[in-house]
Design an enzyme around this catalytic site. Structure first.
Site, short mmCIF file in Angstrom:
data_model
loop_
_atom_site.label_atom_id
_atom_site.label_comp_id
_atom_site.label_asym_id
_atom_site.label_seq_id
_atom_site.Cartn_x
_atom_site.Cartn_y
_atom_site.Cartn_z
N LYS A 1 67.03 3.93 103.74
CA LYS A 1 67.41 2.59 103.29
C LYS A 1 67.69 2.59 101.79
O LYS A 1 67.31 3.54 101.09
CB LYS A 1 66.29 1.61 103.64
CG LYS A 1 64.97 1.98 103.04
CD LYS A 1 63.80 1.43 103.82
CE LYS A 1 62.51 1.68 103.05
NZ LYS A 1 61.31 1.42 103.84
N TYR B 1 65.26 -3.09 68.61
CA TYR B 1 65.05 -4.54 68.69
C TYR B 1 63.60 -4.89 68.35
O TYR B 1 62.66 -4.30 68.88
CB TYR B 1 65.31 -5.03 70.11
CG TYR B 1 66.76 -5.23 70.45
CD1 TYR B 1 67.58 -6.07 69.70
CD2 TYR B 1 67.32 -4.57 71.54
CE1 TYR B 1 68.91 -6.26 70.03
CE2 TYR B 1 68.65 -4.76 71.89
CZ TYR B 1 69.44 -5.60 71.12
OH TYR B 1 70.75 -5.78 71.46
N MET C 1 69.73 -2.45 76.67
CA MET C 1 70.50 -2.46 77.92
C MET C 1 71.19 -1.13 78.19
O MET C 1 71.19 -0.63 79.31
CB MET C 1 71.53 -3.60 77.90
CG MET C 1 72.21 -3.79 79.24
SD MET C 1 73.45 -5.09 79.22
CE MET C 1 72.45 -6.55 79.00
C1 LIG Z 1 60.50 2.48 103.92
C2 LIG Z 1 59.84 2.65 105.21
C3 LIG Z 1 59.39 3.91 105.65
C4 LIG Z 1 59.37 5.12 104.73
O1 LIG Z 1 58.28 4.98 103.85
P1 LIG Z 1 57.91 6.05 102.72
O2 LIG Z 1 56.65 5.53 102.15
O3 LIG Z 1 59.02 6.02 101.73
O4 LIG Z 1 57.76 7.37 103.36
C5 LIG Z 1 58.92 4.02 106.94
N1 LIG Z 1 58.82 2.93 107.74
C6 LIG Z 1 59.21 1.70 107.35
C7 LIG Z 1 59.08 0.55 108.27
C8 LIG Z 1 59.72 1.52 106.08
O5 LIG Z 1 60.09 0.29 105.68
#
Ligand SMILES: *Cc1c(COP(=O)(O)O)cnc(C)c1O
Length: 342
Positions: free
Chosen positions: A21, A234, A282
């Site tokens: 993801k 800054y 930035m």
């Molecule tokens: C992101 C996620 C994972 C992977 O988790 P990690 O801690 O990055 O290994 C697995 N299952 C679900 C439901 C997730 O949202």
């Protein structure tokens, strides 16, 4: 990819999928997807349908699950692209009936975030009696704390689900990266690590020994020698205490170099840790290269400096900015130029 091989080994009898993801945790799905496929990974998890569509274009044969489930408007697209929604609610069961999808079921075993609750189990039972599903999953709330009692509670609840539904569901999945490391009881049929694949540790205070994957460089824009007592950046949040060589680098919080790293992080050049001095702005940061220059080494405009990689790990940056490696990686900015180096 060594981290995938290691997680496969750690997963034992279970198959090892990949959580990709957020564009493969910010690294870029076009790099991450095919690399994991070449390493032997066949099952992938994303959060959004759009992420699944992008991954399908790269990997025509992969099994792709979408954590955020199913909207009724999207049923045709899921079917056409052979994507699998992970169903989290009774409404989604209704959208799925007769739609010829291959959905997974997410049961909440203690996190109270997403998935069917205990009150939905009779409904699920009725659904599963009619419609076969390929996978039932749950997610661990505290796997990064190996001693947490929550792990045992969730494991027990998931084992009960396995016993109840094993005759209707061929595969069960509970473990993320930290869950993989909790041992074989947590592995079931399929593990779905994310952060370990990308070289991070689930808990930045506990090294997990994965290889760095994201190497981040910035180039030198300017070098100045400042007299003692000169404020830098800054708000003048840093003041030189001796004659210091200050180097300005082309990166900033718009690239994901968090402002919380101001006056805390280091960058690496030829084995030297150069402290970030003054505020992260930035598009620019300033670092103290006095030690490097005192050693007789040259640094000039156009040189590349490591912000993150082998010398400055993602977990170190996470700790120095009070966050976790996941956030450091997923905030890497869209204007960074990404290259695959093998
Ligand atoms: C992101 C996620 C994972 C992977 O988790 P990690 O801690 O990055 O290994 C697995 N299952 C679900 C439901 C997730 O949202």
């Amino acid at each position: 990819m060594g981290n995938y091989q290691r997680l496969c080994q750690l997963s034992g009898q279970a198959a090892c999928a990949a959580s990709v993801k957020a564009g493969g945790y910010g690294l870029g799905i076009a790099f991450v997807g095919p690399t994991l496929w070449d390493a032997g990974c066949r099952t992938f998890f994303v959060a959004y349908l759009q992420e699944a569509v992008a991954l399908r274009a790269l990997l025509p044969e992969a099994v792709i699950y979408v954590f955020h489930g199913l909207d009724p408007d999207d049923v045709d697209e899921f079917r056409r692209l052979r994507l699998r929604p992970v169903l989290n609610s009774p409404e989604e069961l209704a959208f799925t009936r007769g739609a010829q999808l291959e959905p997974a079921i997410h049961v909440d075993t203690g996190m109270q975030r997403l998935g069917f609750g205990a009150e939905h189990l009779p409904l699920l039972k009725a659904f599963l009696a009619e419609e076969p599903v390929p996978l039932l999953m749950s997610h661990l709330a505290s796997a990064d704390q190996a001693k947490s009692a929550m792990n045992t509670i969730q494991l027990q609840r998931f084992q009960e689900l396995e016993t109840a539904f094993r005759d209707r569901v061929p595969a069960f999945s509970l473990a993320n990266t930290a869950g993989v490391m909790l041992g074989s009881a947590f592995h079931f049929d399929l593990t779905r690590p994310g952060i370990g694949l990308y070289g991070g540790s689930p808990d930045p205070n506990e090294a997990a020994g994965f290889e760095p994957v994201a190497i981040w460089h910035a180039s030198v824009l300017q070098i100045r020698t400042l007299a003692p007592g000169t404020p830098v950046g800054y708000g003048g949040s840093y003041t030189t205490d001796s004659e210091q060589t200050v180097v300005t680098l082309s990166t900033g919080y718009a690239d994901g170099y968090l402002r919380a790293l101001s006056n805390r992080a280091v960058v690496s050049v030829n084995g030297f840790d150069l402290p970030v001095i003054g505020r992260v702005s930035m598009d620019l940061i300033t670092v103290d290269a006095t030690a490097l220059v005192a050693d007789g080494q040259r640094i000039q405009r156009g040189d590349w400096v490591e912000l993150m990689g082998g010398a400055v790990t993602v977990d170190r940056l996470a700790k120095e900015s009070g966050t976790i490696g996941y956030e450091i990686l997923t905030r890497l900015g869209s204007r960074l130029e990404r290259q695959v180096v093998r």
